[in-house]
Design an enzyme around this catalytic site. Sequence first.
Site: not given
Ligand code: DGL
Length: 272
Positions: A18-19, A51, A81-83, A191-193
Site C-alpha cells: 500500500d502507500s 490518491g 490499496c484501492n488506488t 480505501c484500505t486506510h
Molecule cells: N490506501 C490507499 C487506497 O486504498 C490510498 C491512500 C493514498 O491516497 O495514498 O486507496
Amino acid sequence: MSKVAGSEVAKRPIGVFDSGIGGLTVLAVLRRMFPHEDFIYVGDNANNPVGNRPKHEISQIAMNIGHFLAEVPVKMAVVACNTFSVVALDELQATFDYPVVGVAKGVRTAIDTSQTQSIAVMATKATIESHKHKEEALELDPQISMWEQACPDLAHLIEQGHLDDHVIHASVQEYLDPIIAHGADTIVLGCTHFPFLTDLMQHMTGGEKTFIDPSYETAQEVKDVLESHNLMNPQTTKGTLDLCFTKDKELAERMTSLLIPPEEFNLRLIKL
Ligand code: DGL
C-alpha cells in the site's frame, strides 16, 4: 518461477503493499485467515497520499513496489490499496511472473446488506474518478443507487495518526453529510486506510449505517489463488511478518501496533 520446484515456491512469502499503513487492515485479515503463511508488507509512506496524484505517477509508484517484491522473491502479491488496484492492477499483472490480486471492491456485500437499495462508496479521488465501484454495482444490480464520495484528505490524515481528534471529526463529517443526504444505508470503505475509522464513523452516524470492509472478500480471492496455483505454505509453524516502510519508522510502528501485537512484527526502513 517455472525453474523452481513448485513446493519451494510455496514456501516464499506473500507480498502485500500500500502507500502506507492502509494495507495493514487487509494484512491483519490475511494473517488471521492464513496463519501459516509468511508475509512481507511494503508501505510506501514516503509517497503517501497517492490518491490525489495523476495516474502515471500512481502506476510508477505501484510498479516500483512490484519490482521490489520480485527481488524478494514473493510467491504472489496482494495490492492492498484501492488506488493502486484501480489504476495499476493490469500493468502489475502483465509485468510480473507472480500472481497479483487487487483489493476487492466490496460492492456485492454492500448490495446484499442494503435494505434500501441505496449504497455509497468512500474512496480517494483517483478511485472515485475511475467509477469502478459504481460500474460493478450497476452490473450486479441495475436498480441500485450508488453515491460516490471522494475523500481527498482522509487517507493522509489517518496516515499521520489522526484517528479521533477534531481534525478527523471535521473531515469525516464533511464526507458523511452528502452520503447521509443521499440516504445510503450501507457504505463501502473503498480505501484500505478507512477501516481505521470504522468505530468513529459508526458512532458519528448513530449506528444507523453499515460499513463494509472489503478485506474479507479480498482474503477469499487470495485463498482461490493460493489453492488454484498450489501455493499454500506447507509449514505448520506460525508464519513470519516482515514490515517495510519508506519513512517515519516510529510512526509506522505506533500505527501498526494498533492492529498487530508488537511482538509479532519486525519493522524496517527500505529504499525503493
Ligand atoms: N490506501 C490507499 C487506497 O486504498 C490510498 C491512500 C493514498 O491516497 O495514498 O486507496
